[in-house]
Scaffold this motif. Structure first.
Motif, PDB file in Angstrom:
ATOM      1  N   HIS A 139       0.803  -1.219   0.000  1.00 49.70           N
ATOM      2  CA  HIS A 139       0.000   0.000   0.000  1.00 49.70           C
ATOM      3  C   HIS A 139       0.844   1.282   0.000  1.00 49.70           C
ATOM      4  N   ARG A 185      -0.644   4.316  -1.589  1.00 49.65           N
ATOM      5  CA  ARG A 185      -1.871   3.798  -2.182  1.00 49.65           C
ATOM      6  C   ARG A 185      -2.995   3.718  -1.152  1.00 49.65           C
ATOM      7  N   SER A 186      -2.621   3.503   0.095  1.00 52.37           N
ATOM      8  CA  SER A 186      -3.623   3.380   1.145  1.00 52.37           C
ATOM      9  C   SER A 186      -4.347   4.697   1.418  1.00 52.37           C
TER      10      SER A 186
END
Length: 355
Positions: free
Chosen positions: A17, A65-66
């Motif tokens: 992530h 990405r998280s």
């Protein structure tokens, strides 16, 4: 500080992530950042920040990405592009507050900067985050949204200093500013040293007496200019700031005609280091801080969840300052810089231009 470093490094270097840019950087260097980067002293292991990547890669490559689902909270800005292509900075709403507003408020309170007065901001809007910062700072001081005059620094930089075109553009900006000063009750002016130096000569004496605050930004200000502004605006508290759209602002905490300006980061999110200006390549110089009281090259790092920037080697020289024990209670707890000045053609010179 190690807790913040561990948290931010953990986010950006998470294998599933994390941020694409930093995961690629980690793999290219053959290290595990979550294991190997535990303190500021470990930052050089990642080498100099890639300026071309900051200017050319999608912003999503620098965001974990998280956290991409929080796009609606983002402020996006660009640097002015004084040296090379403009670079993109990304700040979440709370990070924007911490980067631009909180440092100003802390310094303004120490300097007894005036509250609840009308601001005039003469500077860039558009991709430059300083316009949004001016608005947020004014509101945080109990003022309305500033009166504004837009200034295009990228166009201004194309105009050779002192030419007819340069003077005409400055006059165009001044005429708009003077119209606002004439019609409104302006108590604070936020602008660049060059614009303010020229504008001050044309403001009527009665209006000058109403100016209680001067905030300087955009380019470096010299001690001589600071002294001039103190004479031109005798009733005004004067504050300058050092920073840009990538990192935020380091406000002025002290000034003297002999030593110049002392600027400090607020909190723990922005780290400034001073490294040797000569001797070895960039990676080698990153590994050695100069002693306190010595000059060297400025290296900036930013520890935010939305954008991690490590080891950006600025084109400025400055003197390294120790943490200011006398301002620790206001959130200034780490190293700062004195008298930062840009390097032009390998020579340290005062900056020229608008922003």
């Amino acid at each position: 500080m190690n807790v913040r470093i561990a948290h931010v490094i953990g986010l950006h270097f998470d294998r599933k992530h994390g941020s694409p840019y930093w995961l690629e950087r980690q793999d290219s260097l053959g290290l595990d950042a979550r294991r190997d980067i535990r303190s500021v002293a470990d930052f050089p292991k990642l080498g100099p920040m890639n300026e071309v990547a900051l200017a050319s890669r999608p912003i999503e490559d620098f965001i974990p990405r998280s956290l991409l689902h929080r796009r609606d909270e983002l402020f996006i800005g660009q640097t002015a592009g004084t040296l090379g292509r403009p670079k993109f900075g990304v700040h979440r709403r709370d990070e924007f507050q911490q980067a631009f507003v909180d440092p100003f408020l802390a310094a303004a309170n120490r300097a007894r900067f005036p509250r609840e007065l009308n601001w005039l901001f003469v500077g860039p809007s558009g991709p430059h985050i300083i316009g949004r910062a001016a608005s947020a700072c004014a509101r945080a001081m109990g003022s309305a949204d500033p009166f504004t005059i837009d200034l295009d620094p990228r166009w201004a930089k194309k105009l050779p200093s002192g030419t007819f075109a340069w003077r005409r553009y400055l006059e165009h900006v001044e005429e708009q500013a003077l119209a606002i000063v004439d019609a409104q009750q302006i108590g604070v002016i936020f602008s660049t040293p060059i614009v303010l130096e020229s504008l001050a000569k044309r403001i009527p004496p009665a209006k000058v007496q109403a100016i209680r605050g001067i905030h300087l930004g955009g380019i470096s200000v010299s001690p001589a200019q600071r002294e001039l502004f103190a004479r031109q605006f005798p009733r005004a508290a004067i504050l300058s700031g050092y920073g840009n759209s990538l990192f935020g602002v380091m406000p002025e905490l002290a000034f003297s005609p002999e030593t110049g300006f002392d600027y400090y980061p607020h909190g723990l999110r922005q780290i400034v280091r001073i490294v040797p200006a000569e001797g070895g390549d960039d990676r080698q110089r990153l590994g050695a801080d100069v002693p306190y009281g010595r000059r060297g090259q400025v290296v900036m790092s930013r520890l935010d969840e939305m954008q991690l920037i490590l080891n950006l080697m600025e084109r400025d020289h400055a003197e390294r300052l120790p943490p200011p024990a006398w301002a620790a209670a206001d959130g200034f707890v780490i190293d700062g810089v004195r008298d930062p000045r840009p390097i032009v053609n390998d020579t340290v010179k005062p900056a020229t231009g608008f922003y």
